[in-house]
Design a protein around this motif. Structure first.
Motif, PDB file in Angstrom:
ATOM      1  N   LEU A  63       0.860  -1.177   0.000  1.00 59.77           N
ATOM      2  CA  LEU A  63       0.000   0.000   0.000  1.00 59.77           C
ATOM      3  C   LEU A  63       0.899   1.231   0.000  1.00 59.77           C
ATOM      4  N   ILE A  64       0.764   2.063  -1.021  1.00 60.03           N
ATOM      5  CA  ILE A  64       1.571   3.271  -1.135  1.00 60.03           C
ATOM      6  C   ILE A  64       0.677   4.478  -0.880  1.00 60.03           C
ATOM      7  N   PHE A  65       1.093   5.325   0.038  1.00 58.89           N
ATOM      8  CA  PHE A  65       0.346   6.548   0.341  1.00 58.89           C
ATOM      9  C   PHE A  65       1.091   7.735  -0.263  1.00 58.89           C
ATOM     10  N   SER A  66       0.350   8.565  -0.983  1.00 54.71           N
ATOM     11  CA  SER A  66       0.946   9.686  -1.704  1.00 54.71           C
ATOM     12  C   SER A  66       0.151  10.957  -1.426  1.00 54.71           C
ATOM     13  N   ALA A  67       0.860  12.080  -1.413  1.00 55.67           N
ATOM     14  CA  ALA A  67       0.224  13.395  -1.309  1.00 55.67           C
ATOM     15  C   ALA A  67       0.224  14.099  -2.659  1.00 55.67           C
ATOM     16  N   ASN A  68       0.448  13.324  -3.726  1.00 60.22           N
ATOM     17  CA  ASN A  68       0.503  13.891  -5.083  1.00 60.22           C
ATOM     18  C   ASN A  68       1.523  15.019  -5.195  1.00 60.22           C
ATOM     19  N   GLY A  69       2.618  14.877  -4.446  1.00 54.66           N
ATOM     20  CA  GLY A  69       3.697  15.851  -4.526  1.00 54.66           C
ATOM     21  C   GLY A  69       3.449  17.149  -3.792  1.00 54.66           C
ATOM     22  N   HIS A  76       0.893  13.987   6.714  1.00 60.46           N
ATOM     23  CA  HIS A  76      -0.219  13.045   6.793  1.00 60.46           C
ATOM     24  C   HIS A  76       0.200  11.685   6.225  1.00 60.46           C
ATOM     25  N   VAL A  77       0.979  11.711   5.144  1.00 63.19           N
ATOM     26  CA  VAL A  77       1.507  10.457   4.591  1.00 63.19           C
ATOM     27  C   VAL A  77       2.364   9.755   5.635  1.00 63.19           C
ATOM     28  N   GLN A  78       3.250  10.500   6.256  1.00 64.98           N
ATOM     29  CA  GLN A  78       4.139   9.892   7.232  1.00 64.98           C
ATOM     30  C   GLN A  78       3.382   9.401   8.464  1.00 64.98           C
ATOM     31  N   ALA A  79       2.310  10.107   8.847  1.00 66.18           N
ATOM     32  CA  ALA A  79       1.495   9.658   9.975  1.00 66.18           C
ATOM     33  C   ALA A  79       0.829   8.328   9.652  1.00 66.18           C
ATOM     34  N   LEU A  80       0.372   8.164   8.417  1.00 62.77           N
ATOM     35  CA  LEU A  80      -0.250   6.903   8.011  1.00 62.77           C
ATOM     36  C   LEU A  80       0.746   5.747   8.060  1.00 62.77           C
ATOM     37  N   VAL A  81       1.971   6.002   7.627  1.00 63.86           N
ATOM     38  CA  VAL A  81       2.990   4.951   7.648  1.00 63.86           C
ATOM     39  C   VAL A  81       3.431   4.649   9.079  1.00 63.86           C
ATOM     40  N   ASP A  82       3.571   5.688   9.883  1.00 60.08           N
ATOM     41  CA  ASP A  82       4.017   5.500  11.271  1.00 60.08           C
ATOM     42  C   ASP A  82       3.005   4.720  12.102  1.00 60.08           C
ATOM     43  N   THR A  83       1.718   4.842  11.789  1.00 59.97           N
ATOM     44  CA  THR A  83       0.680   4.189  12.600  1.00 59.97           C
ATOM     45  C   THR A  83       0.090   2.967  11.908  1.00 59.97           C
ATOM     46  N   ALA A  84       0.714   2.511  10.826  1.00 58.51           N
ATOM     47  CA  ALA A  84       0.148   1.449   9.990  1.00 58.51           C
ATOM     48  C   ALA A  84      -0.026   0.143  10.759  1.00 58.51           C
ATOM     49  N   THR A  85      -1.181  -0.522  10.498  1.00 58.77           N
ATOM     50  CA  THR A  85      -1.468  -1.804  11.157  1.00 58.77           C
ATOM     51  C   THR A  85      -2.075  -2.835  10.205  1.00 58.77           C
ATOM     52  N   PRO A  86      -1.775  -2.820   8.904  1.00 55.42           N
ATOM     53  CA  PRO A  86      -2.382  -3.826   8.028  1.00 55.42           C
ATOM     54  C   PRO A  86      -1.786  -5.211   8.295  1.00 55.42           C
ATOM     55  N   GLU A  87      -2.573  -6.243   8.050  1.00 57.22           N
ATOM     56  CA  GLU A  87      -2.107  -7.605   8.267  1.00 57.22           C
ATOM     57  C   GLU A  87      -1.598  -8.246   6.980  1.00 57.22           C
ATOM     58  N   ALA A  90       2.389  -4.737   2.904  1.00 60.07           N
ATOM     59  CA  ALA A  90       3.451  -3.820   3.316  1.00 60.07           C
ATOM     60  C   ALA A  90       2.943  -2.393   3.093  1.00 60.07           C
ATOM     61  N   VAL A  91       3.602  -1.437   3.698  1.00 62.67           N
ATOM     62  CA  VAL A  91       3.182  -0.033   3.604  1.00 62.67           C
ATOM     63  C   VAL A  91       4.388   0.812   3.246  1.00 62.67           C
ATOM     64  N   SER A  92       4.194   1.780   2.339  1.00 60.94           N
ATOM     65  CA  SER A  92       5.291   2.647   1.908  1.00 60.94           C
ATOM     66  C   SER A  92       4.807   4.087   1.809  1.00 60.94           C
ATOM     67  N   ALA A  93       5.680   5.019   2.158  1.00 62.13           N
ATOM     68  CA  ALA A  93       5.386   6.448   2.040  1.00 62.13           C
ATOM     69  C   ALA A  93       5.877   6.971   0.694  1.00 62.13           C
ATOM     70  N   PHE A  94       5.004   7.639  -0.027  1.00 57.87           N
ATOM     71  CA  PHE A  94       5.333   8.352  -1.255  1.00 57.87           C
ATOM     72  C   PHE A  94       5.582   7.407  -2.444  1.00 57.87           C
ATOM     73  N   ARG A  95       5.294   7.933  -3.609  1.00 60.02           N
ATOM     74  CA  ARG A  95       5.588   7.199  -4.839  1.00 60.02           C
ATOM     75  C   ARG A  95       7.101   7.084  -4.991  1.00 60.02           C
TER      76      ARG A  95
END
Length: 340
Positions: A63-69, A76-87, A90-95
């Protein structure tokens, strides 16, 4: 953006992950397209300036979270990655950057116009601690198509360089009518940017040496109608960590100077603040500015955790309660305060 806003984005990110956990098994059984569509609907309820993308095979998807640059959305992208809990993911910040072998073949169509990486040449250069780019097209476009082609070139850079590097390390992008001498292919740009960033601009990513080995520069700006009289001292060694994702928050202390005693105490406050920020290499003191016109001394430090950095500043201010000081916090991953 203050530390309070940063804390709020973490709370909203956690709320997203709570809902995601409840829906993850159902979403995983859907097609990738439906997963992304429904995942983004869920995300918009909590952080509407971030988008969700999916990359990889079903059994190894990320799962990649992006702020469209848009830099304002990066915390907010970094907060999503820092608190990620998917089972299941994997989780990644930014394209991220395209693989090198895919860059030459990269291209897309938009509103009937096609642009390929091979249709663009670029000339990189350095200025003001960052990198400037001059782009030129190697294929002709009608005048009414040029604006769209330029927009498509920006999208292409986002994929070639990666979202973080394009937003943080690139200062300006200009377009030339003719291909500049020494221009290179877009596929060669990431390696050149990395070399310029590390070798010419000295942004090695390594934490600077102890204070007695740091390099400082001092300058003064004379007062005018447009400019206050300033004396600033910049820690040149701190530039080594400019651009690091864990050094994006600027913590600022402003101190009013009404007497020589205030001046002396403000210097001691700066030393105490910078020492606290350097604990565990979690932050770095970078700049002090004395505004002679307004009688204010401001000191600047960068770190990755806004709440932690603000706490160090408030503790330092409380230690020197005899002077009137205030704390500000700003999300500034390009180090605009440092580069002024």
């Amino acid at each position: 953006m203050s530390a309070t806003i940063h804390a709020d984005s973490r709370t909203r990110a956690q709320a997203f992950w709570q809902e995601w956990q409840a829906a993850e098994a159902r979403l995983a059984a859907q097609s990738p397209q439906i997963l992304v569509e429904e995942g983004n609907e869920l995300l918009r309820k909590h952080l509407d300036d971030v988008v969700l993308e999916l990359e990889g095979d079903a059994d190894k998807a990320t799962l990649i979270f992006s702020a469209n640059g848009i830099v304002a959305g990066f915390p907010h992208v970094q907060a999503l990655v820092d608190t990620a809990t998917p089972e299941r993911y994997a989780v990644s910040a930014f394209r991220q950057r395209l693989p090198r072998e895919s860059m030459d073949r990269f291209g897309f169509r938009m509103n009937g116009l096609e642009l390929n990486a091979a249709d663009v040449k670029v000339l990189p250069g350095t200025a003001d601690f960052r990198i400037d780019l001059v782009l030129a097209f190697t294929v002709p476009f009608a005048e009414e198509q040029r604006e769209q082609a330029q927009h498509m070139a920006f999208i292409m850079l986002d994929h070639i360089l990666g979202e973080w590097d394009f937003a943080v390390k690139i200062a300006a992008v200009d377009f030339a009518d003719a291909v500049p001498a020494n221009a290179i292919a877009l596929s060669d740009l990431p390696a050149v940017v990395d070399t310029l960033w590390r070798d010419e601009l000295a942004h090695s990513g390594l934490y600077p040496p102890p204070e007695d080995e740091c390099e400082f520069e001092m300058a003064q700006c004379e007062e005018s109608e447009q400019q206050d009289a300033l004396i600033f001292t910049r820690n040149r060694s701190a530039a080594s960590v400019l651009g690091r994702a864990d050094m994006g928050w600027c913590i600022i202390i402003d101190t009013e100077l009404d007497s020589q005693e205030d001046v002396d105490a403000a210097r001691e406050l700066e030393d105490a603040f910078f020492q606290r920020m350097a604990i565990g290499q979690q932050g770095v003191g970078v700049l002090s500015v004395v505004n002679l016109s307004r009688g204010v001394r401001s000191v600047y430090a960068y770190c990755g955790d806004a709440a932690w950095g603000e706490a160090q500043a408030q503790t330092s201010v409380a230690e020197f309660g005899q002077i009137n000081s205030h704390v500000r916090t700003d999300y500034d991953p390009t180090w605009g305060w440092y580069r002024f």
